[in-house]
Design a protein around this motif. Structure first.
Motif, PDB file in Angstrom:
ATOM      1  N   ARG A 373       0.833  -1.208   0.000  1.00 50.09           N
ATOM      2  CA  ARG A 373       0.000   0.000   0.000  1.00 50.09           C
ATOM      3  C   ARG A 373       0.871   1.263   0.000  1.00 50.09           C
ATOM      4  NH1 ARG A 373      -5.636  -0.705   0.848  1.00 50.09           N
ATOM      5  NH2 ARG A 373      -6.062  -2.514  -0.468  1.00 50.09           N
ATOM      6  N   ILE A 374       2.005   1.218   0.691  1.00 51.02           N
ATOM      7  CA  ILE A 374       2.923   2.365   0.666  1.00 51.02           C
ATOM      8  C   ILE A 374       3.475   2.550  -0.744  1.00 51.02           C
ATOM      9  CG2 ILE A 374       5.129   3.271   1.509  1.00 51.02           C
ATOM     10  CD1 ILE A 374       4.613   1.879   4.151  1.00 51.02           C
ATOM     11  N   ASP A 375       3.853   1.441  -1.374  1.00 47.39           N
ATOM     12  CA  ASP A 375       4.455   1.510  -2.715  1.00 47.39           C
ATOM     13  C   ASP A 375       3.483   2.034  -3.769  1.00 47.39           C
ATOM     14  OD1 ASP A 375       6.784   0.525  -1.664  1.00 47.39           O
ATOM     15  OD2 ASP A 375       6.426  -1.549  -2.272  1.00 47.39           O
ATOM     16  N   LYS A 376       2.170   1.888  -3.520  1.00 49.43           N
ATOM     17  CA  LYS A 376       1.196   2.412  -4.484  1.00 49.43           C
ATOM     18  C   LYS A 376       1.297   3.927  -4.614  1.00 49.43           C
ATOM     19  CE  LYS A 376      -2.592  -0.876  -4.891  1.00 49.43           C
ATOM     20  NZ  LYS A 376      -4.042  -1.081  -4.726  1.00 49.43           N
ATOM     21  N   GLY A 377       1.613   4.582  -3.520  1.00 52.94           N
ATOM     22  CA  GLY A 377       1.849   6.018  -3.565  1.00 52.94           C
ATOM     23  C   GLY A 377       0.619   6.890  -3.645  1.00 52.94           C
ATOM     24  N   SER A 378      -0.579   6.323  -3.440  1.00 56.52           N
ATOM     25  CA  SER A 378      -1.805   7.135  -3.503  1.00 56.52           C
ATOM     26  C   SER A 378      -2.858   6.534  -2.581  1.00 56.52           C
ATOM     27  CB  SER A 378      -2.341   7.201  -4.938  1.00 56.52           C
ATOM     28  OG  SER A 378      -2.662   5.900  -5.398  1.00 56.52           O
ATOM     29  N   SER A 379      -3.886   7.326  -2.280  1.00 56.72           N
ATOM     30  CA  SER A 379      -5.004   6.891  -1.432  1.00 56.72           C
ATOM     31  C   SER A 379      -4.514   6.332  -0.103  1.00 56.72           C
ATOM     32  CB  SER A 379      -5.859   5.837  -2.159  1.00 56.72           C
ATOM     33  OG  SER A 379      -6.348   6.333  -3.371  1.00 56.72           O
ATOM     34  N   TYR A 380      -3.546   7.017   0.495  1.00 57.77           N
ATOM     35  CA  TYR A 380      -2.980   6.527   1.745  1.00 57.77           C
ATOM     36  C   TYR A 380      -4.014   6.485   2.868  1.00 57.77           C
ATOM     37  CZ  TYR A 380       1.899   6.566   0.151  1.00 57.77           C
ATOM     38  OH  TYR A 380       3.079   6.279  -0.493  1.00 57.77           O
ATOM     39  N   LEU A 384      -3.998   2.808   3.403  1.00 52.77           N
ATOM     40  CA  LEU A 384      -2.856   2.507   4.269  1.00 52.77           C
ATOM     41  C   LEU A 384      -3.154   2.647   5.757  1.00 52.77           C
ATOM     42  CD1 LEU A 384       0.176   1.885   4.590  1.00 52.77           C
ATOM     43  CD2 LEU A 384       0.626   4.335   4.314  1.00 52.77           C
ATOM     44  N   THR A 385      -3.901   3.673   6.134  1.00 49.84           N
ATOM     45  CA  THR A 385      -4.089   3.917   7.577  1.00 49.84           C
ATOM     46  C   THR A 385      -4.768   2.762   8.322  1.00 49.84           C
ATOM     47  OG1 THR A 385      -6.091   5.209   7.061  1.00 49.84           O
ATOM     48  CG2 THR A 385      -4.051   6.427   7.402  1.00 49.84           C
ATOM     49  N   PRO A 386      -5.733   2.014   7.709  1.00 47.99           N
ATOM     50  CA  PRO A 386      -6.315   0.902   8.481  1.00 47.99           C
ATOM     51  C   PRO A 386      -5.302  -0.159   8.888  1.00 47.99           C
ATOM     52  CG  PRO A 386      -7.741   1.460   6.625  1.00 47.99           C
ATOM     53  CD  PRO A 386      -6.472   2.219   6.441  1.00 47.99           C
ATOM     54  N   VAL A 387      -4.418  -0.559   7.976  1.00 46.64           N
ATOM     55  CA  VAL A 387      -3.454  -1.609   8.313  1.00 46.64           C
ATOM     56  C   VAL A 387      -2.374  -1.064   9.252  1.00 46.64           C
ATOM     57  CG1 VAL A 387      -1.980  -1.228   6.267  1.00 46.64           C
ATOM     58  CG2 VAL A 387      -2.029  -3.455   7.386  1.00 46.64           C
ATOM     59  N   LEU A 388      -1.972   0.188   9.090  1.00 47.82           N
ATOM     60  CA  LEU A 388      -1.005   0.780  10.003  1.00 47.82           C
ATOM     61  C   LEU A 388      -1.580   0.885  11.412  1.00 47.82           C
ATOM     62  CD1 LEU A 388       0.945   3.714   8.287  1.00 47.82           C
ATOM     63  CD2 LEU A 388       1.882   1.816   9.594  1.00 47.82           C
ATOM     64  N   SER A 389      -2.826   1.303  11.505  1.00 49.59           N
ATOM     65  CA  SER A 389      -3.487   1.408  12.802  1.00 49.59           C
ATOM     66  C   SER A 389      -3.607   0.039  13.461  1.00 49.59           C
ATOM     67  CB  SER A 389      -4.873   2.042  12.624  1.00 49.59           C
ATOM     68  OG  SER A 389      -5.550   2.128  13.851  1.00 49.59           O
ATOM     69  N   LEU A 390      -3.962  -0.982  12.662  1.00 55.83           N
ATOM     70  CA  LEU A 390      -4.089  -2.341  13.187  1.00 55.83           C
ATOM     71  C   LEU A 390      -2.754  -2.845  13.729  1.00 55.83           C
ATOM     72  CD1 LEU A 390      -5.630  -5.023  13.541  1.00 55.83           C
ATOM     73  CD2 LEU A 390      -5.041  -5.558  11.159  1.00 55.83           C
ATOM     74  N   LEU A 391      -1.686  -2.679  12.969  1.00 54.80           N
ATOM     75  CA  LEU A 391      -0.372  -3.138  13.417  1.00 54.80           C
ATOM     76  C   LEU A 391       0.096  -2.373  14.654  1.00 54.80           C
ATOM     77  CD1 LEU A 391       1.457  -3.604   9.981  1.00 54.80           C
ATOM     78  CD2 LEU A 391       0.680  -5.391  11.545  1.00 54.80           C
ATOM     79  N   THR A 435       6.655  12.755   7.384  1.00 58.97           N
ATOM     80  CA  THR A 435       6.555  14.162   6.969  1.00 58.97           C
ATOM     81  C   THR A 435       5.576  14.304   5.799  1.00 58.97           C
ATOM     82  OG1 THR A 435       8.527  13.824   5.576  1.00 58.97           O
ATOM     83  CG2 THR A 435       8.867  14.781   7.759  1.00 58.97           C
ATOM     84  N   HIS A 436       4.624  13.381   5.702  1.00 61.63           N
ATOM     85  CA  HIS A 436       3.632  13.420   4.624  1.00 61.63           C
ATOM     86  C   HIS A 436       2.698  14.612   4.813  1.00 61.63           C
ATOM     87  CE1 HIS A 436       0.294  11.967   2.030  1.00 61.63           C
ATOM     88  NE2 HIS A 436       1.256  11.325   1.399  1.00 61.63           N
ATOM     89  N   VAL A 437       2.133  15.105   3.713  1.00 67.15           N
ATOM     90  CA  VAL A 437       1.248  16.276   3.794  1.00 67.15           C
ATOM     91  C   VAL A 437      -0.070  15.953   4.490  1.00 67.15           C
ATOM     92  CG1 VAL A 437       2.227  17.424   1.785  1.00 67.15           C
ATOM     93  CG2 VAL A 437       0.377  15.783   1.470  1.00 67.15           C
TER      94      VAL A 437
END
Length: 581
Positions: A373-380, A384-391, A435-437
């Motif tokens: 999901r990080i490598d996709k570079g879009s729709s973070y 991305l946030t659901p799996v990051l939050s879960l981990l 440092t993402h926007v």
């Protein structure tokens, strides 16, 4: 004769299709006056032409409404199954138009569709295979109508549609040859629970939707239990079929709605059911769909649902090795070179990721999913946030998961010549996100790394540098150092010899090794130094007075505040200290 000069049995040419208005006029004429065979032919022709139509001309709206009304009148009659299917296919196409649904969405018409979908018959079994296409098309129509019509949504509550759908699921939950029925039943259940919060509560408590939908998933995955919360995984088995995958995805989405507030109202008595569901989701993460895209969609919905599971029940995502696996792991550890002690704790044996005597396959899949999901570079934010939050929550609550993820994401530092955000490792990618926007994305990325560092500021700075971590530390009031509020084990991190040797020359702001730079003021005279210092003071004073920047200071609690306020607080503390003395 029909309008346009066509005979009753004629079909319009495929090469040059008639305008939609003429198609509807011709279909309406036959529906009103024709017999079942003619109705079937003309509606099949209409369906073939407009199968991919999703936008309709407003000028033909009245004709489409009359055609809908005419089709409902035909469906009341005793007509052949094939004619019923043709009627429902056209109705499904027309139900994409919200304006057309207003006059035809009545209780009587909804009940016609419920009857055709076998939703009114509690004791009727699904034995007549010839009726399956009618059931499927009726459910598709109901999906469109409920989604596009607020009146239909209210009527769904009045007709207790959720309970009827659950009854239909119970009839077919173990019948693999009716996956299409299950799939659209689940999709309609998902839509109802999405649009009505009351239905979520009804599904959860009154209709026992949690165990029912979990059993649907078990059936789709053909799970065989080897222990209370462990299933047999065949890594060499075939992928899920497209039908099984679609059913599983719809069940996962419906379960998400049913459990969306479960972490707030979790009761101890529900622990077993949540653990069973988490074990099913673990199995889901370890299997694949018919295509890579379907596998990602399946895993994405599993991740979303795992986010609703109480964190105390997520320990089933990892499990102790069996007696045989433990013996195999010991053999593998002995085979590793003695100088690879750091790597000895994580081994891969027979496609099984092992750490500290625990099977970490599911956590490894989640980690790989996050990196993709990080490598996709879009729709973070959505992806991305659901799996990051879960981990993050798993790491905070379960020591073995945290230690495994720390080993994978933040291995002992050896080469510190590059900045932490430069490179292709998972650590580099996560540091870049700090440092993402998008505020939500950078907060959860920083929080994940902070938890892996046991919420110790010095450990986090070692892996990220002060500049990347400043936002998190400012929000937490930890700019002056220290650690977070959560308790973690006191086992110490061990630094490599390479890091120890490089540490004196590491730039704490950038987090990487820098060669000593010459001091630009060494060759200045005292007068030059004073001149440059006053010049800098005047520039800062001008920026401050013009409110282009505001000088800030650290309060005693570690948070930042305007400099004047920070100085005042320190003055008060000093005065209090003097009075005490």
């Amino acid at each position: 004769r029909l309008p346009g000069g066509s005979g009753l049995g004629a079909q319009s040419g495929r090469g040059s299709p008639a305008p939609a208005a003429m198609d509807e006029e011709r279909a309406l004429y036959i529906v009103r006056a024709g017999e079942a065979g003619a109705i079937e032919r003309v509606l099949r022709d209409y369906s073939d032409k407009h199968r991919a139509t999703f936008k309709f001309e407003s000028t033909d709206e009245d004709k489409r409404k009359k055609l809908c009304e005419g089709i409902f009148k035909v469906l009341i009659k005793d007509i052949p199954t094939t004619c019923q299917v043709s009627c429902l296919e056209v109705l499904r196409i027309l139900s994409r138009d919200k304006k057309v649904l207003v006059p035809v969405t009545t209780k009587e018409n909804m009940q016609i569709l419920l009857r055709l979908a076998k939703l009114n018959e509690l004791d009727d079994s699904l034995e007549k295979v010839s009726e399956f296409p009618v059931i499927v098309e009726s459910l598709k129509c109901l999906c469109n109508i409920v989604f596009n019509s607020q009146m239909a949504q209210q009527l769904s509550l009045e007709l207790n549609l959720a309970a009827k759908l659950c009854n239909l699921l119970r009839k077919c939950k173990d019948r693999k040859f009716i996956n299409d029925i299950k799939c659209f039943d689940l999709r309609l259940l998902f839509l109802l629970s999405l649009l009505h919060t009351d239905i979520r509560s009804q599904l959860r408590y009154e209709l026992q939707g949690l165990p029912l939908l979990t059993q649907i998933l078990e059936s789709a995955f053909s799970i065989k239990w080897t222990d209370e919360y462990e299933s047999a995984i065949d890594h060499n088995g075939p992928p899920l079929s497209p039908q099984e995958t679609d059913c599983a995805i719809e069940a996962l989405k419906a379960l998400f709605n049913v459990t969306v507030d479960s972490w707030k109202v979790h009761k101890e008595s529900d622990s077993h059911q949540f653990r069973v569901m988490a074990a099913v989701l673990r199995h889901c993460l370890l299997i694949v769909g018919p295509t890579e895209d379907k596998t990602e969609e399946l895993h994405s919905n599993a991740v979303n649902l795992l986010s609703n599971v109480p964190v105390s029940c997520l320990d089933v995502l990892i499990c102790p090795l069996t007696h045989e696996e433990t013996a195999q792991e010991a053999t593998t550890l002995d085979e590793l070179p003695s100088n690879k002690t750091a790597e000895k704790e994580t081994v891969l044996k027979n496609n099984t990721m092992v750490y500290n005597g625990m099977n970490m396959e599911a956590i490894h899949v989640l980690l790989n999913f996050m990196e993709k999901r990080i490598d996709k570079g879009s729709s973070y934010r959505e992806g991305l946030t659901p799996v990051l939050s879960l981990l993050t929550e798993c790491s905070r609550a379960h020591r073995n998961i945290r230690k495994f993820l720390k080993d994978q994401v933040l291995p002992p530092l050896r080469d510190v010549t590059n900045r932490p955000e430069v490179g292709s490792t998972v650590r580099n990618k996560l540091v870049r996100l700090m440092t993402h926007v998008d505020l939500g994305v950078k907060q959860i990325a920083a929080e994940f790394l902070f938890v892996l560092c046991k919420e110790r500021v010095d450990s986090l700075l070692k892996y990220t540098g002060y500049g990347n971590a400043a936002g998190l530390l400012a929000a937490r009031g930890l700019l002056a150092g220290g650690r977070g509020d959560n308790w973690y084990s006191e086992d110490e991190d061990t630094d490599t010899e390479e890091y120890k040797n490089a540490k004196p020359n590491i730039n704490l702001i950038t987090g990487h090794l820098e060669e000593p730079m010459p001091n630009p003021i060494d060759e200045m005279t005292e007068e030059q130094k004073e001149y440059e210092a006053m010049k800098l003071v005047n520039m800062l004073d001008k920026l401050s007075r013009e409110e282009l920047l505001k000088p800030m200071g650290l309060k005693p609690d570690g948070t930042i505040t305007p400099l004047e306020e920070a100085l005042n607080q320190y003055s008060v503390i000093e005065e209090t200290s003097s009075d005490t003395d």
